[in-house]
Enzyme design. Structure first.
Site: not given
Lengths: 525, 271
Positions: A77, A106, A142, A169-170, A253, A255, A257, A268, A302-303, A328, A331, A450
């Site tokens: 998932h 293009d 994951w 790809s990314s 991390h 990732e 963002y 915006s 921090h993870h 943040t 924003k 979890r």
């Protein structure tokens, strides 16, 4: 404008029903469309996996699935939703919008663009096929932490190869965005005149180029540990299982963002249009995005507050993480200042953008709480964390993507969607997303870990609520599908401006936008 | 069209009732203050951070909803044109910064206390296995395994679930009240995490490495927790149960369960 079209380009697309058109297309709009539909299909598949999880968790006890399959559902998932839904959806939006927003015909690298899309169906077919392999799909989360992930059966090399493809790809998509934004802006479109969507994507692209190779390195080390006798992550051979976590989160991390910065760009764009007032603090928005991107590289551990880092490490990562609240906050304040003393209307894109601001902020608040290392010992690996990242990803990223589709759909297909159905979709999604994820804060704080298929009795009421919410949210998205198809087939014709006084070059093109966006560069005011 | 508008109005109302209604389910919905000085500090900090977030939310969302109400086109307002103000932007950069510094001071203090494992009274070595725990009292020479006691038929819904469903073990970890107990945490296979919410202790059990944590329990009682790091098929089925007892009772328990020769053996090795 067709007089200056390049020689080997077709002025008009072939029939939309020709397979060759979609397979060989190098057109940014076609590729954008492919990305967006691909993302929606993955959203349904990843959503069904979420519903398998929620069905098992409806009541205490094991009812429907084996715990191993349950673990493989939570793992898949996440992979589907991150790599298959949010990232391709943003790349699809980038493809459709960046050339139109900067006045280009293009993307800069059209053939690579085709390739970077067509890798994805193969990558995800391979990923999904692992569910049928001996030993089942990947079930170690994951995050792929060893040693657990090394206990995966035949699926492991296929999982790793397909993640390499996704990364490839990314990276190609990101290189294309950078090349396009830096080289193909219309004369007069200076960097500080670019729409924020382009800015946030440019910064996202640099994050992708910086961290996808780190993930590639980490998962390749997993592969050699499993099959070639290395001991990168095996203490008995001189390695360290925690090193994988450092490598993974150095990717992971930035990732997260990558998954949110383009949303900031979308919001915006939408808020000023429906507030009929220019974006407040454009420059500080750009700098805040840059600051968030920089900070994303120095907060990864921090993870990992509970892995047993030294005190100095814990303190550094706690302080750095708390700092993220500053840009943040800027924003969010700027969006509200944009609305302040505007003249607002509340069409569906605006509703989703407002929902984004409120619910993303709720995710931000729980993020600030999680940053406090000593308190994180109680939050870590509980449903409180699950609630936190789903608040920033579902009513965050996903709501922003949906808002973007509503906002630009009339430009893409030339027809308006049904405003009434759109608002219904918004209210149903908002009710059910909160019913799903808000109770998860409660069970998490009360002590539910979890990634468990069964739970103690005191967690049952909130889990039941979450399951009901999840089914409601999933079904509401089918309404979105119906609405989009209806708009494409039979909506009222849209004007080229679409929204009253919307700013941006894309609104100067007719609706639907011509196959090649700007064959001659537009004049920039 | 009218029907859809009315439906949307009802959905708006439903949203409000869902948000407020979810608070009345009657099951625990907040962190435990726990039974140690540290866990109480952690709980206080959690509540301070929570109320701080509530205050910020009220101010920020308040401004937003006021604006949504007052600055709408249907009220015939003409939009203002301002789009930047260095002063305001500096203010709302600096204020959060100051708030964060204020928040980080108590957090740093508590963290330093949590990391101070010196001057302990006894040591328990905790080893995670797929899927049970092993406890070894280093000084007192007791060691045993501790695994889930809930019956399979309860898990498979063939029998009614007991009060401590999934949170009960065959051998509880017994520790004395009022003593500083040091935990040395490791694993024999994959990464686990040893977590007891009432002690505010959660530490990963990493194979090949030993992590440290400690707790000084203030009240006798039984405290339940679970493995917190995904560790495979039965990750959800390896609970932790701690029984804190008065010191005298602990001594009796040690006398009844100690294996003297293994204790000396270990003591010699650890020199």
């Amino acid at each position: 404008m067709s007089t200056v079209a390049a020689g080997d380009h077709h002025d008009h697309p072939e029939s939309p029903y020709s397979i060759k058109r979609w397979l060989f297309t190098t057109n940014h709009k076609d590729i954008g469309t492919l990305y967006l539909w691909f993302s929606f299909i993955m959203f349904l598949i990843g959503g069904v996996m979420a519903l398998v999880i929620r069905t098992e968790l409806f009541q205490p006890g094991l009812q429907f699935v084996d715990p191993q399959f349950f673990n493989s559902m939570t793992t898949m998932h996440a992979i589907m939703m991150i790599f298959g839904v949010v990232m391709p959806a943003f790349t699809g939006l980038a493809n459709w919008l960046i050339p139109m927003m900067i006045g280009a015909p293009d993307m800069a690298l059209p053939r690579m663009n085709n390739w970077s899309f067509w890798i994805l169906p193969f990558a995800f077919a391979m990923m999904l096929s692992t569910l049928f392999m001996d030993g089942g799909g990947p079930a170690g989360g994951w995050t792929l932490y060893p040693p657990l992930t090394l206990q995966t059966g035949d699926a492991l090399p296929f999982v790793i190869l397909s993640m390499h493809f996704m990364g490839l790809s990314s990276i190609m998509g990101a290189i294309n965005v950078v090349a396009t934004v830096l080289n193909m802006r219309a004369p007069g479109m200076t960097l500080m005149k670019m729409p924020l969507f382009v800015w946030t994507w440019l910064i996202t692209a640099y994050l992708l180029i910086a961290v996808m190779p780190v993930l590639a390195g980490g998962i390749t080390m997993l592969l050699t540990d499993k099959y070639f006798g290395t001991s990168f992550f095996n203490a008995a051979g001189g390695g360290d299982p925690v090193m994988f976590q450092h490598i993974f989160w150095f990717f992971g991390h930035p990732e997260v963002y990558i998954l949110i910065l383009p949303s900031f760009g979308v919001v915006s764009s939408i808020i000023p249009t429906f507030a009929r007032k220019p974006l407040f603090g454009y420059a500080s928005m750009v700098y805040a995005t840059g600051a968030i991107a920089f900070l994303s590289f120095i907060v990864w551990a921090h993870h990992m507050f509970t892995v047993g880092m030294p005190l100095a490490g814990e303190l550094f990562f706690m302080f750095a993480t708390m700092l993220i609240a500053v840009p943040t906050g800027v924003k969010v304040f700027n969006w509200i200042a944009t609305m302040w003393r505007g003249s607002m209307t509340f069409e569906t894109p605006m509703l989703f953008a407002l929902g984004f601001i409120v619910m993303f902020s709720i995710g931000g608040f729980s993020g600030l709480m999680l940053a406090l290392a000593p308190v994180d010992f109680q939050y870590h690996d509980t449903y409180f964390v699950v609630a936190h990242f789903h608040y920033v990803l579902v009513p965050g990223s996903i709501f922003a993507i949906i808002a973007a589709v509503y906002y630009w759909l009339p430009k893409w297909c030339g027809n308006m969607y049904s405003e009434g159905l759109g608002k219904t979709h918004f209210w149903l999604s908002t009710i059910f997303v909160n019913l799903t994820f808000f109770p998860m804060h409660f069970v998490g704080l009360a002590g539910m870990p979890r990634r468990i298929p069964d739970y103690a009795l005191q967690f049952s009421d909130y889990n039941m609520m979450a399951t009901i919410g999840a089914f409601g949210f999933g079904l509401s998205q089918l309404l979105f599908l119906v609405l989009v198809i209806k708009a494409i087939r039979s909506g009222n014709k849209a004007t080229s401006q679409v929204w009253e006084d919307a700013e941006g070059l894309e609104w100067t093109l007719p609706s639907p936008a011509p196959y090649h966006s700007f064959s001659t560069p537009p004049a920039i005011k | 069209m009218f029907a859809i508008k009315r439906l949307n109005a009802w959905l708006g109302l439903a949203f409000i009732s869902v948000v407020s209604g979810s608070a009345f389910a009657g099951q625990p919905m907040n962190m435990t203050p726990g039974v140690t000085d540290i866990s109480a500090e952690v709980y206080d900090m959690h509540m301070i951070a929570f109320w701080l977030c509530v205050v910020i939310a009220v101010v920020v969302f308040g401004a937003m909803f006021y604006s949504i109400f007052a600055h709408r086109k249907s009220r015939g307002v003409t939009p203002a044109t301002f789009h930047e103000s260095t002063t305001i932007e500096a203010i709302w950069t600096i204020i959060p910064f100051v708030v964060l510094i204020a928040l980080s001071i108590p957090a740093t203090k508590t963290l330093i206390d949590m990391y101070d494992t010196s001057d302990y009274d006894l040591t328990v070595k905790i080893t995670g296995y797929q899927w049970l725990w092993h406890y070894e009292y280093v000084e007192d020479g007791v060691d045993f395994h501790s695994k889930l006691q809930t019956s399979i038929s309860q898990i498979n819904n063939d029998e009614e679930k007991g009060e401590n469903y999934l949170l009960e073990v065959d051998n509880e970890l017994v520790i004395p009240v009022g003593k500083k107990v040091r935990f040395l945490i490791t694993s024999n296979d994959v990464i686990h995490a040893w977590w007891v919410p009432d002690l505010a202790v959660k530490k990963d059990a990493v194979p090949g490495f030993i992590n440290e944590a400690w707790a000084r329990v203030n009240e006798p009682g039984i405290y339940r927790g679970q493995c917190a790091e995904l560790c495979g098929r039965h990750h959800g089925f390896m609970p932790v149960v701690v029984r804190a007892v008065p010191e005298a009772e602990y001594r009796q328990w040690v006398a009844a369960n100690a294996k003297p020769e293994s204790a000396t053996e270990y003591a010699v090795v650890s020199q």
